[in-house]
Each structure stands twice: as C-alpha cells, then as structure tokens.
Design an enzyme around this catalytic site. Sequence first.
Site, short mmCIF file in Angstrom:
data_model
loop_
_atom_site.label_atom_id
_atom_site.label_comp_id
_atom_site.label_asym_id
_atom_site.label_seq_id
_atom_site.Cartn_x
_atom_site.Cartn_y
_atom_site.Cartn_z
N LYS A 1 0.82 -1.21 0.00
CA LYS A 1 0.00 0.00 0.00
C LYS A 1 0.86 1.26 0.00
O LYS A 1 1.91 1.31 0.63
CB LYS A 1 -0.90 -0.02 1.23
CG LYS A 1 -1.86 1.14 1.34
CD LYS A 1 -2.80 0.92 2.51
CE LYS A 1 -3.66 2.15 2.75
NZ LYS A 1 -4.44 2.54 1.57
N ASN B 1 -11.53 5.15 -8.44
CA ASN B 1 -11.23 5.30 -7.02
C ASN B 1 -10.60 6.66 -6.77
O ASN B 1 -9.93 7.23 -7.63
CB ASN B 1 -10.33 4.16 -6.53
CG ASN B 1 -8.85 4.54 -6.55
OD1 ASN B 1 -8.35 5.18 -5.63
ND2 ASN B 1 -8.16 4.16 -7.62
N CYS C 1 -0.03 9.61 -8.96
CA CYS C 1 -1.35 9.42 -8.38
C CYS C 1 -2.26 10.59 -8.73
O CYS C 1 -1.95 11.74 -8.42
CB CYS C 1 -1.24 9.29 -6.86
SG CYS C 1 -2.85 9.04 -6.07
N ASN D 1 -0.30 4.00 -14.30
CA ASN D 1 -1.19 4.25 -13.19
C ASN D 1 -2.59 4.49 -13.76
O ASN D 1 -2.80 4.38 -14.96
CB ASN D 1 -0.70 5.46 -12.37
CG ASN D 1 -1.14 5.39 -10.91
OD1 ASN D 1 -2.21 4.90 -10.60
ND2 ASN D 1 -0.30 5.89 -10.02
N THR E 1 -6.70 -4.34 -9.99
CA THR E 1 -8.14 -4.46 -9.79
C THR E 1 -8.61 -5.91 -9.74
O THR E 1 -9.55 -6.24 -8.99
CB THR E 1 -8.89 -3.70 -10.91
OG1 THR E 1 -8.49 -2.33 -10.89
CG2 THR E 1 -10.39 -3.79 -10.74
#
Length: 302
Positions: A45, A69, A130, A192, A266
């Site tokens: 994570k 998300n 991100c 990403n 995913t």
Amino acid sequence: MVDLNVNIGGLHLKNPVLTASGTFGFGEEYSDLVDINALGGIIVKGTTLYERQGNPYPRMVETPSGMLNAVGLQNKGYDYFEQNIYPRIKDYDTNVIVNASGSCESDYVELCSKLDTLDKIPAIELNISCPNVKQGGMAFGTNSDSAHAIVKACREVYNKTLIVKLSPNVTSIVDIAKAVEDAGADAVSLTNTFLGMAINVETRKPYLSTITGGLSGPCIRPIAVRMVWQVSKGVNIPVIGLGGIMDGRDAVEFLLAGASAVEVGTANFVDPSVTIKIVKYIEEYLLRQGCSSVRELIGGMI
C-alpha cells in the site's frame, strides 16, 4: 520445467508477477488466500512520510469494465510502517516493495532515505503519478523536467532498485520515461490510473467526493498495452506493465508488448487468488509455445 526468473535492474524476481500497490494491502490481508511467497513480489500500500487521512467518502464507484477510485493515498505514515508493518512482512520469501509518495520534493527525499535503511525492502516504486491527491502525486509525473528533478533527488539518497511509476495522463509518456531514465531510474512501471469521472443522473451529483478519480480495470488495458509497447521501444531500462490485467492471457500480452514483469491490481478484488493463477498460466503458455524461459516473451510480438 521452464525458467520464470526475470531481473528488474538489480532486483531478482522468481517470476514476473507482482501485485499492484493499493490493491493488495500489505500482503497480510491476502495471506490466507494466496501463497505470497509464490509471487515475484508484492508492492505494498502507498506510503508517505507522514500520515494521510485520504479523501472523504464516497471514494470508489464501479464503472463499465472497471472502477473509479479516489482513496487519496490514505496511510499511517512511514514511522507506523517501520514500527508496526515492516516487522510482520519483512520475512516473506519474495520481494517486498514499497510504493513511496509525497506532497513535495523534500518529503519524497526524506522518505526514500528512510526506506533505504530497511534491509528487507530491496526496492521502491516511486509514485509520481497518483491522480487522487491535491499536492504532489501526478503533479510531478506530468512534466519531463519535474519528473527528472524528483527522481534525481531521490536517486541521490536511495541506493537500491528504484522503480518509477508513470502517469498515463500526459501528452507523451515516452518523454517522461526517458526523463526518469536519465535521472537514474532502474525501471519504470506503467500505467497508473486514468483520470475519469462518473455522475449520478438521478441526483445530478458526481459519485465521488472528489468529482474525478482514477479509472482502472480491463477498460484501460488496450491503452496501457500500447503505452508499454511505446515506452519499451524508447528506453533502455526494464518496463513493468500494468493496467487491467485480469488473467494470464492479459499478462502475456503485456510481456509480448515489451514488459519485463507485470503488476496485477483491480483483478485482486474480483479473485484474490488471480496472481497465482497468472503465474501458472504463464508457465503453461511457455510450455505450449516451446519456450524455455519467460525472457523469450519480453518484447516478443512479431
């Protein structure tokens, strides 16, 4: 038996299958369902120097052939990771890689310096991509100059394998890849998530609290495969491919496009044991194709 071993810079993988950060926790969450040690590695994570609360709820929504998300890198920070998580996961018989992120260059550098001291963390995945945070994250990864600067600064304090995770939300991902290679990256991982949004037509409000979020799942795979193919032709360092890999066939497609390894994200939410199945599929595929090593597949598109 076929040879599944690959190298990512100085990092040795027993097979080319990794878990994507943010979809596999710290490995412990899946340990009753998956033999962690049978994987090439796990990317844990996302970790930041200081604790992050993440974005307000709702921050996840299902979309056609994928999901959005906007978790926002929620985590308890490096000190908590070092004191509470690291002791529990450091003895896995596989590569434990930390996805490292920050809000500014000094945060990235200090975090990388601290991670460099952890003996059982052989590599980091530097997240400059991100799309779900207001500061840092994708801001560093959408410009060649800023990407080069942040990677160069981290390279100066980090002595082990440095993987840089790239954003697809750019004009030319090849240019960004070349910039981080020049700055000292040992490998790049891509892609990403793609920036997307979804609206509830009954309420006329966005589903996500942040309005936009990161799109993942099989809907993005053809674009991710194209980007891996382009980047693998443009740099001399290994490429790790990810984006919508749901089974072994998808993983082989990325390898043929030029990836040296793959990350599964995913799909872990759909089938917690999917990574083990992918390893087995690759082995069976190699036997069926008459190949002795998985390295024969890398960039093997005819």
